[in-house]
Scaffold this motif. Structure first.
Motif, PDB file in Angstrom:
ATOM      1  N   GLY A 153      58.387  39.939  20.489  1.00  0.00           N
ATOM      2  CA  GLY A 153      57.036  39.656  19.774  1.00  0.00           C
ATOM      3  C   GLY A 153      57.263  40.030  18.178  1.00  0.00           C
ATOM      4  O   GLY A 153      56.236  40.431  17.695  1.00  0.00           O
ATOM      5  N   SER A 157      60.051  33.412  16.544  1.00  0.00           N
ATOM      6  CA  SER A 157      59.770  32.014  16.639  1.00  0.00           C
ATOM      7  C   SER A 157      58.874  31.586  15.435  1.00  0.00           C
ATOM      8  O   SER A 157      59.366  30.502  14.879  1.00  0.00           O
ATOM      9  CB  SER A 157      58.778  32.009  17.877  1.00  0.00           C
ATOM     10  OG  SER A 157      59.705  31.999  19.088  1.00  0.00           O
ATOM     11  N   ALA A 158      58.255  32.558  14.977  1.00  0.00           N
ATOM     12  CA  ALA A 158      57.321  32.007  13.674  1.00  0.00           C
ATOM     13  C   ALA A 158      58.324  31.875  12.384  1.00  0.00           C
ATOM     14  O   ALA A 158      58.274  30.800  11.834  1.00  0.00           O
ATOM     15  CB  ALA A 158      56.538  33.303  13.219  1.00  0.00           C
ATOM     16  N   ASN A 317      60.161  41.924   9.466  1.00  0.00           N
ATOM     17  CA  ASN A 317      58.758  41.318   9.642  1.00  0.00           C
ATOM     18  C   ASN A 317      57.758  42.039   9.870  1.00  0.00           C
ATOM     19  O   ASN A 317      57.891  43.182  10.322  1.00  0.00           O
ATOM     20  CB  ASN A 317      59.125  40.312  10.657  1.00  0.00           C
ATOM     21  CG  ASN A 317      57.802  39.296  10.724  1.00  0.00           C
ATOM     22  OD1 ASN A 317      57.168  38.928   9.753  1.00  0.00           O
ATOM     23  ND2 ASN A 317      57.598  38.446  11.994  1.00  0.00           N
ATOM     24  N   ASP A 347      50.658  39.629   8.379  1.00  0.00           N
ATOM     25  CA  ASP A 347      49.760  38.789   8.002  1.00  0.00           C
ATOM     26  C   ASP A 347      49.059  37.823   8.934  1.00  0.00           C
ATOM     27  O   ASP A 347      49.406  36.770   8.830  1.00  0.00           O
ATOM     28  CB  ASP A 347      50.231  38.008   6.655  1.00  0.00           C
ATOM     29  CG  ASP A 347      49.039  36.958   5.965  1.00  0.00           C
ATOM     30  OD1 ASP A 347      47.646  36.971   6.312  1.00  0.00           O
ATOM     31  OD2 ASP A 347      49.044  36.524   4.837  1.00  0.00           O
ATOM     32  N   GLU A 355      49.760  29.340  13.754  1.00  0.00           N
ATOM     33  CA  GLU A 355      50.337  29.207  15.000  1.00  0.00           C
ATOM     34  C   GLU A 355      49.259  28.581  15.930  1.00  0.00           C
ATOM     35  O   GLU A 355      49.449  27.658  16.678  1.00  0.00           O
ATOM     36  CB  GLU A 355      50.629  30.355  15.690  1.00  0.00           C
ATOM     37  CG  GLU A 355      51.220  30.450  17.282  1.00  0.00           C
ATOM     38  CD  GLU A 355      51.588  31.660  17.754  1.00  0.00           C
ATOM     39  OE1 GLU A 355      50.746  32.745  17.531  1.00  0.00           O
ATOM     40  OE2 GLU A 355      52.568  31.956  18.228  1.00  0.00           O
TER      41      GLU A 355
HETATM   42  N1  LIG Z   1      54.520  38.892   9.436  1.00  0.00           N
HETATM   43  C1  LIG Z   1      53.628  38.480  10.661  1.00  0.00           C
HETATM   44  N2  LIG Z   1      52.064  38.819  10.267  1.00  0.00           N
HETATM   45  C2  LIG Z   1      51.353  38.756  11.233  1.00  0.00           C
HETATM   46  N3  LIG Z   1      51.540  38.023  12.609  1.00  0.00           N
HETATM   47  C3  LIG Z   1      52.832  37.621  12.729  1.00  0.00           C
HETATM   48  C4  LIG Z   1      53.938  37.804  11.644  1.00  0.00           C
HETATM   49  N4  LIG Z   1      55.174  37.077  12.434  1.00  0.00           N
HETATM   50  C5  LIG Z   1      54.734  36.651  13.464  1.00  0.00           C
HETATM   51  N5  LIG Z   1      53.254  37.048  13.526  1.00  0.00           N
HETATM   52  C6  LIG Z   1      52.509  36.656  15.034  1.00  0.00           C
HETATM   53  O1  LIG Z   1      52.934  37.627  15.899  1.00  0.00           O
HETATM   54  C7  LIG Z   1      52.963  36.702  17.200  1.00  0.00           C
HETATM   55  C8  LIG Z   1      54.531  36.992  17.707  1.00  0.00           C
HETATM   56  O2  LIG Z   1      55.369  36.369  16.775  1.00  0.00           O
HETATM   57  P1  LIG Z   1      56.537  35.061  17.543  1.00  0.00           P
HETATM   58  O3  LIG Z   1      55.950  34.646  18.769  1.00  0.00           O
HETATM   59  O4  LIG Z   1      57.141  34.431  16.350  1.00  0.00           O
HETATM   60  O5  LIG Z   1      57.412  36.539  17.871  1.00  0.00           O
HETATM   61  P2  LIG Z   1      58.873  36.365  18.936  1.00  0.00           P
HETATM   62  O6  LIG Z   1      59.647  37.160  18.444  1.00  0.00           O
HETATM   63  O7  LIG Z   1      59.155  34.902  19.142  1.00  0.00           O
HETATM   64  O8  LIG Z   1      58.071  36.599  20.427  1.00  0.00           O
HETATM   65  P3  LIG Z   1      58.840  36.565  21.663  1.00  0.00           P
HETATM   66  O9  LIG Z   1      59.743  37.765  21.941  1.00  0.00           O
HETATM   67  O10 LIG Z   1      57.688  36.407  22.578  1.00  0.00           O
HETATM   68  O11 LIG Z   1      59.580  34.929  21.667  1.00  0.00           O
HETATM   69  C9  LIG Z   1      52.769  35.481  17.113  1.00  0.00           C
HETATM   70  O12 LIG Z   1      51.400  35.330  17.224  1.00  0.00           O
HETATM   71  C10 LIG Z   1      53.028  35.047  15.523  1.00  0.00           C
HETATM   72  O13 LIG Z   1      51.904  34.409  14.907  1.00  0.00           O
END
Ligand SMILES: Nc1ncnc2c1ncn2[C@@H]1O[C@H](COP(=O)(O)OP(=O)(O)OP(=O)(O)O)[C@@H](O)[C@H]1O
Ligand SMILES: [Mg+2]
Length: 408
Positions: A153, A157-158, A317, A347, A355
């Motif tokens: 989390g 992925s973002a 991040n 943010d 997303e």
């Molecule tokens: N800089 C940021 N500020 C706010 N929200 C964010 C930021 N980066 C990512 N997010 C949000 O946080 C959530 C988790 O991000 P993401 O799914 O990209 O993480 P991940 O590391 O891929 O998670 P997982 O381990 O589940 O695959 C998503 O809803 C994403 O939109």
């Protein structure tokens, strides 16, 4: 070391027939090079006559080094005899006593892929083999960027999606975004597609060279950006073929100049496979103690995988999401031995908004600023000029035969 050859090389056989002691010892040391973990190196005493006898009985390798004392017509004739005992895809490298441009030209014109002068240092042998194997694999010029999270989390992925858009739109590169998270992937929502099949189906398709089935699994988000739309598998079962995920890399890196792998939600073995081959690795962490501690551990392991020579960057991040409780910049530097390559602000409006709507973050002003911070990390391994993905077969010894024949 060029970044292109600083990867774990594909499985292959490399044989040497040598007389020069220094070159002999250098060849024997190759197996200690981390990139050669899957390359079987055999070093024989001798020259072209020994090789002719050997390959009358044994299959020839992908690359064959032959040392010779004589460089005249008699040797060329013996090379022809050797070529009859070798498979067409065997590349030959000749090692000789003198630096002779005309000899080099005539040998390469005949299909010999290189000519080196004794004593050949280990680094030269390694570079010649790495370049040749990458060319044979068809991955020449293709760049693999892997993103891994220090924990779940953190935004892998973002950021992987943002980097994929940068590569495709800003740098104009034909890019493939893929992940090994199967049904746990968040890319379908973020990129706006329905999974078209499972990771196992994708692996089966590439192993069987079934291009039609594989193409069915590709979602085109943009003229230059494709996504491998996997995820129909069960959430609670591990895909039986997951151990062969590298086959997907082998196939896709032959046709996409840039491959971006989102490793969040992938099993550790799959992460290791991809990280071993990545030209650039991004470890994403949040500025918290628990996240940074894991980031440090995984970065150390990735460095070890690459024998210390990995290009690996830390991206922080969600900076500012826990005011007063975050690890400070100076403490991060002290603990991690490096500065973060980029700090992305917390943010939720931007990220969760993009997303939910399945659109790229750069459609917002704040998202463009994030992309500007990530751009240098993509640029590090991807230049604006289209990297060539020529899959042209290198002229092997078989080529030597065909070129010699018409002159007779
Ligand atoms: N800089 C940021 N500020 C706010 N929200 C964010 C930021 N980066 C990512 N997010 C949000 O946080 C959530 C988790 O991000 P993401 O799914 O990209 O993480 P991940 O590391 O891929 O998670 P997982 O381990 O589940 O695959 C998503 O809803 C994403 O939109
Ligand atoms: Mg994810």
């Amino acid at each position: 070391l060029s970044t292109e050859t600083a990867i774990l090389l594909p499985s292959a056989k490399v044989h040497f027939f040598l007389k020069d002691r220094a070159t002999y010892e250098a060849a024997n040391r190759l197996q200690g090079d981390w990139r050669f973990a899957r390359v079987a190196v055999q070093v024989h005493d001798g020259g072209v006559e020994d090789a002719i006898r050997f390959y009358a009985q044994n299959p020839s390798p992908e690359i064959l080094f032959i040392e010779t004392d004589s460089t005249g017509q008699d040797f060329v004739g013996r090379l022809d005899a050797l070529s009859q005992n070798c498979q067409a895809n065997t590349s030959a490298v000749v090692i000789g006593p003198v630096n002779d441009v005309n000899l080099y030209r005539s040998l390469t014109a005949m299909g010999v892929s290189d000519y080196l002068v004794i004593p050949v240092p280990e680094e030269t042998l390694a570079e010649v083999i790495a370049t040749s194997l990458i060319e044979k694999l068809g991955a020449s010029g293709s760049r693999l960027i892997a993103l891994a999270g220090s924990k779940g989390g953190v935004g892998v992925s973002a950021l992987a999606q943002a980097m994929a858009w940068i590569s495709a739109e800003t740098l104009g590169q034909k890019t493939l975004l893929l992940d090994g998270a199967g049904a746990w992937s968040s890319l379908p929502v973020g990129m706006g597609y329905e999974p078209a099949g499972s990771t196992s189906e994708a692996i089966r398709a590439v192993v069987a060279k079934d291009t039609d089935s594989f193409r069915r699994l590709i979602f085109n988000a943009h003229e230059k950006l494709s996504v491998l739309a996997t995820g129909t598998e069960s959430m609670l079962e591990t895909s039986p073929q997951i151990g062969q995920f590298e086959e997907i890399l082998n196939t896709t890196m032959a046709s996409y100049p840039v491959v971006i792998a989102d490793l969040s939600g992938s099993v550790p073995s799959l992460q290791k496979t991809v990280l071993s081959r990545a030209h650039e690795t991004i470890v994403v962490a949040t500025p918290t103690l628990s996240s940074l501690r894991q980031a440090r551990g995984v970065m150390q392991e990735i460095k070890k995988l690459h024998g210390g020579g990995a290009s690996i960057d830390l991206v922080l991040n969600m900076g500012g999401f826990a005011p007063g409780k975050e690890v400070t910049k100076s403490d991060i530097k002290a603990a991690m031995d490096c500065d973060p390559a980029a700090v992305i602000p917390f943010d939720p409006k931007l990220f969760v908004g993009a997303e939910n709507e399945g659109k790229k973050i750069s459609s917002e002003k704040a998202g463009q600023e994030v992309c500007e911070k990530l751009l240098p990390l993509v640029r590090k391994v991807v230049s604006r000029e289209a990297a060539s993905t020529a899959t042209a077969e290198q002229g092997g010894l078989g080529g030597l035969l065909s070129k010699l024949k018409p002159k007779k």
